[in-house]
Motif scaffolding. Structure first.
Motif, PDB file in Angstrom:
ATOM      1  N   UNK A  97     -24.256 -28.088  45.141  1.00 56.74           N
ATOM      2  CA  UNK A  97     -22.852 -27.673  45.453  1.00 56.74           C
ATOM      3  C   UNK A  97     -22.337 -28.984  46.111  1.00 56.74           C
ATOM      4  N   UNK A  98     -21.022 -29.183  45.505  1.00 51.35           N
ATOM      5  CA  UNK A  98     -20.361 -27.903  44.777  1.00 51.35           C
ATOM      6  C   UNK A  98     -20.414 -28.125  43.331  1.00 51.35           C
ATOM      7  N   UNK A  99     -20.821 -29.341  42.910  1.00 49.07           N
ATOM      8  CA  UNK A  99     -20.797 -29.767  41.173  1.00 49.07           C
ATOM      9  C   UNK A  99     -21.191 -28.473  40.288  1.00 49.07           C
ATOM     10  N   UNK A 100     -22.311 -28.230  40.431  1.00 51.30           N
ATOM     11  CA  UNK A 100     -23.072 -27.247  39.620  1.00 51.30           C
ATOM     12  C   UNK A 100     -22.398 -25.788  39.909  1.00 51.30           C
ATOM     13  N   UNK A 101     -22.246 -25.411  41.176  1.00 49.67           N
ATOM     14  CA  UNK A 101     -21.716 -24.163  41.394  1.00 49.67           C
ATOM     15  C   UNK A 101     -20.354 -24.016  40.838  1.00 49.67           C
ATOM     16  N   UNK A 102     -19.465 -25.101  40.876  1.00 46.52           N
ATOM     17  CA  UNK A 102     -18.145 -25.127  40.198  1.00 46.52           C
ATOM     18  C   UNK A 102     -18.380 -25.168  38.576  1.00 46.52           C
ATOM     19  N   UNK A 103     -19.315 -25.804  38.201  1.00 47.80           N
ATOM     20  CA  UNK A 103     -19.374 -25.465  36.738  1.00 47.80           C
ATOM     21  C   UNK A 103     -19.644 -24.287  36.308  1.00 47.80           C
ATOM     22  N   UNK A 104     -20.578 -23.391  37.131  1.00 51.37           N
ATOM     23  CA  UNK A 104     -21.064 -22.138  36.942  1.00 51.37           C
ATOM     24  C   UNK A 104     -19.763 -21.184  36.917  1.00 51.37           C
ATOM     25  N   UNK A 105     -18.888 -21.527  37.942  1.00 48.23           N
ATOM     26  CA  UNK A 105     -17.735 -20.529  38.032  1.00 48.23           C
ATOM     27  C   UNK A 105     -16.970 -20.625  36.928  1.00 48.23           C
ATOM     28  N   UNK A 106     -16.502 -21.909  36.476  1.00 51.36           N
ATOM     29  CA  UNK A 106     -15.574 -21.928  35.308  1.00 51.36           C
ATOM     30  C   UNK A 106     -16.319 -21.554  34.052  1.00 51.36           C
ATOM     31  N   UNK A 107     -17.664 -21.527  33.832  1.00 53.30           N
ATOM     32  CA  UNK A 107     -18.212 -21.101  32.476  1.00 53.30           C
ATOM     33  C   UNK A 107     -18.128 -19.536  32.527  1.00 53.30           C
ATOM     34  N   UNK A 108     -18.398 -19.154  33.723  1.00 51.94           N
ATOM     35  CA  UNK A 108     -18.360 -17.533  33.726  1.00 51.94           C
ATOM     36  C   UNK A 108     -17.297 -17.021  33.461  1.00 51.94           C
ATOM     37  N   UNK A 109     -16.215 -17.517  33.964  1.00 51.12           N
ATOM     38  CA  UNK A 109     -14.794 -17.064  33.757  1.00 51.12           C
ATOM     39  C   UNK A 109     -14.278 -17.283  32.185  1.00 51.12           C
ATOM     40  N   UNK A 110     -14.788 -18.436  31.539  1.00 51.74           N
ATOM     41  CA  UNK A 110     -14.397 -18.575  30.311  1.00 51.74           C
ATOM     42  C   UNK A 110     -14.948 -17.645  29.349  1.00 51.74           C
ATOM     43  N   UNK A 111     -16.320 -17.531  29.736  1.00 55.78           N
ATOM     44  CA  UNK A 111     -17.130 -16.852  28.562  1.00 55.78           C
ATOM     45  C   UNK A 111     -17.655 -15.417  28.937  1.00 55.78           C
ATOM     46  N   UNK A 112     -16.898 -14.833  29.794  1.00 55.74           N
ATOM     47  CA  UNK A 112     -17.129 -13.519  30.160  1.00 55.74           C
ATOM     48  C   UNK A 112     -18.740 -13.457  30.469  1.00 55.74           C
ATOM     49  N   UNK A 113     -18.722 -13.911  31.620  1.00 57.70           N
ATOM     50  CA  UNK A 113     -20.232 -13.916  32.530  1.00 57.70           C
ATOM     51  C   UNK A 113     -21.351 -14.450  31.810  1.00 57.70           C
ATOM     52  N   UNK A 114     -21.232 -14.955  30.518  1.00 62.73           N
ATOM     53  CA  UNK A 114     -22.309 -15.528  29.948  1.00 62.73           C
ATOM     54  C   UNK A 114     -22.919 -16.865  30.884  1.00 62.73           C
ATOM     55  N   UNK A 115     -24.222 -17.004  31.059  1.00 60.26           N
ATOM     56  CA  UNK A 115     -24.595 -18.092  31.728  1.00 60.26           C
ATOM     57  C   UNK A 115     -24.405 -19.514  31.271  1.00 60.26           C
ATOM     58  N   UNK A 116     -24.023 -20.446  32.112  1.00 63.50           N
ATOM     59  CA  UNK A 116     -23.836 -21.631  31.574  1.00 63.50           C
ATOM     60  C   UNK A 116     -25.129 -22.316  31.345  1.00 63.50           C
ATOM     61  N   UNK A 117     -26.125 -21.927  32.157  1.00 67.65           N
ATOM     62  CA  UNK A 117     -27.688 -22.335  31.850  1.00 67.65           C
ATOM     63  C   UNK A 117     -28.547 -21.277  32.259  1.00 67.65           C
TER      64      UNK A 117
END
Length: 398
Positions: free
Chosen positions: A171-191
């Motif tokens: 936090x905050x970097x990876x948390x913020x990565x996850x948030x963007x990816x989740x919104x971009x890819x319809x809840x698909x996990x970033x990792x």
């Protein structure tokens, strides 16, 4: 398997260094990238499949931000583009923090144009003298958190298997990565899996540029510390645990490698069988990369080699030791070269070996006075002898 290691070249510290030197940021980034790659090579770190850079993926970064704005997950304000955390269900799950905790401990700018104090910047105006790129949101530069998401998407796709980084990045970097990816890819996990390493401290104090207690691999190499010794020292601790970097740790790593290389040197005349790493080592690595346990498996093989009664047993142990070392990035040197004796003449080597054997016999007979005399003779020849459970090993110092 694909492995990507990115370089986030758009950074406040890089910008400041470039401005102070009066050069383009590429001058700074290329210089330190070369140092990093040279150090990595010296430590036996394999080059990744891909090495994306933020400056080389600016169009993808801008497209990522634009997609978040159009989807309603980000908004523009006073030349900035900000991600709205309220539009992301489950924000904070990776770092296991409540929103109040995140706001209290966040390394984010609290600005009046934010809808929520924890909203983070995706794009912002460049300051005078900083690099600037054109975008639909106005001229500026990207925020750190969105650089990585865009590079992951471009290099590996929307979801990856393993994402690594330091514990300070959760936090905050990876948390913020996850948030963007989740919104971009319809809840698909970033990792699917996150791997966060612990900190390396210097004499029980966290390494910090501000404290001046940073030591780089290149400095250790210049002091004569071998890259493989540095690697072994790092592997001696579990990646998730803190590691205290001291001269004692380096010396312990060197002695451990000396013992293992000593076994290989004593098996020099034995032709190793083609063997794979032993099950114990593989099990250790599959147990959340338990490298301390894996290193212990090397010594179990070395012990078997010393106790072997037949050439077949010695050949099997040597094959396993070489295979296990290769998996861990160890034993990359010839055993004679490791101890600095590869350039010795046959006569001088035979002389030293004879003294070593005579000293070993004196020790076995508890004639320690004779053993000490022989050690003194070896010292005079520029030979250092280390005694261990696997036997005595020697190296040339002059």
């Amino acid at each position: 398997m694909l492995y990507a290691r990115n370089f986030t070249y758009v950074d406040d510290k890089i910008n400041a260094a470039a401005a102070e030197a009066g050069v383009d940021i590429s001058v700074i980034t290329e210089k330190y990238t070369e140092v990093y790659l040279a150090d990595s090579q010296a430590l036996g770190v394999l080059r990744p499949s891909l090495e994306p850079t933020a400056t080389g993926h600016m169009s993808e970064i801008i497209e990522t931000i634009d997609a978040l704005v159009k989807a309603g997950h980000a908004y523009t304000a006073e030349g900035h583009v900000l991600f709205s955390i309220e539009d992301c269900d489950g924000y904070g799950a990776l770092s296991r923090r409540s929103q109040d905790d995140m706001i209290a401990g966040a390394r984010v700018e609290v600005a009046p144009y934010k809808k929520n104090a924890a909203d983070f910047v995706l794009w912002k105006p460049s300051k005078e003298g900083e690099p600037v790129w054109d975008s639909p949101f106005g001229p500026g530069r990207p925020g750190w958190h969105t650089e990585c998401v865009a590079m992951i998407g471009a290099a590996l796709g929307p979801s990856i298997d393993i994402h690594g980084g330091g514990m300070d990045l959760v936090f905050p970097h990876h948390e913020n990565e996850v948030a963007q990816a989740k919104c971009l890819h319809h809840d698909a996990p970033l990792a699917r899996y996150w791997v966060h390493n612990g900190f390396v401290s210097m004499n029980a104090e966290k390494m910090s540029k501000s404290l001046g207690n940073i030591i780089r691999p290149s400095e250790l190499l210049a002091r004569g510390v071998k890259g493989e010794v540095i690697r072994y020292a790092l592997l001696s601790g579990h990646y998730r645990a803190p590691l205290d970097w001291t001269d004692k740790l380096i010396e312990q790593a060197r002695k451990s490698l000396d013992r293992l290389y000593g076994v290989l040197r004593r098996l020099n005349a034995v032709e190793a069988v083609q063997a794979g790493p032993p099950a114990a080592l593989l099990e250790a690595l599959m147990d959340d990369l338990n490298t301390p346990k894996a290193l212990a498996a090397l010594f179990e093989i070395a012990g078997r080699a010393n106790k072997a009664d037949t050439d077949a047993e010695r050949a099997q142990a040597k094959g396993e030791l070489i295979a296990a070392g290769a998996l861990l990035g160890l034993f990359q040197s010839d055993a004679d070269a490791w101890f600095g004796i590869d350039a010795l003449s046959a006569e001088r080597r035979a002389q030293i070996d004879a003294l070593i054997d005579e000293r070993a016999l004196a020790r076995a007979c508890k004639d320690f006075a004779r053993a000490d005399t022989l050690r003194a003779e070896l010292d005079a020849l520029g030979v250092v002898v280390d005694d261990g459970p696997e036997g005595s090993v020697w190296r040339i110092t002059s």
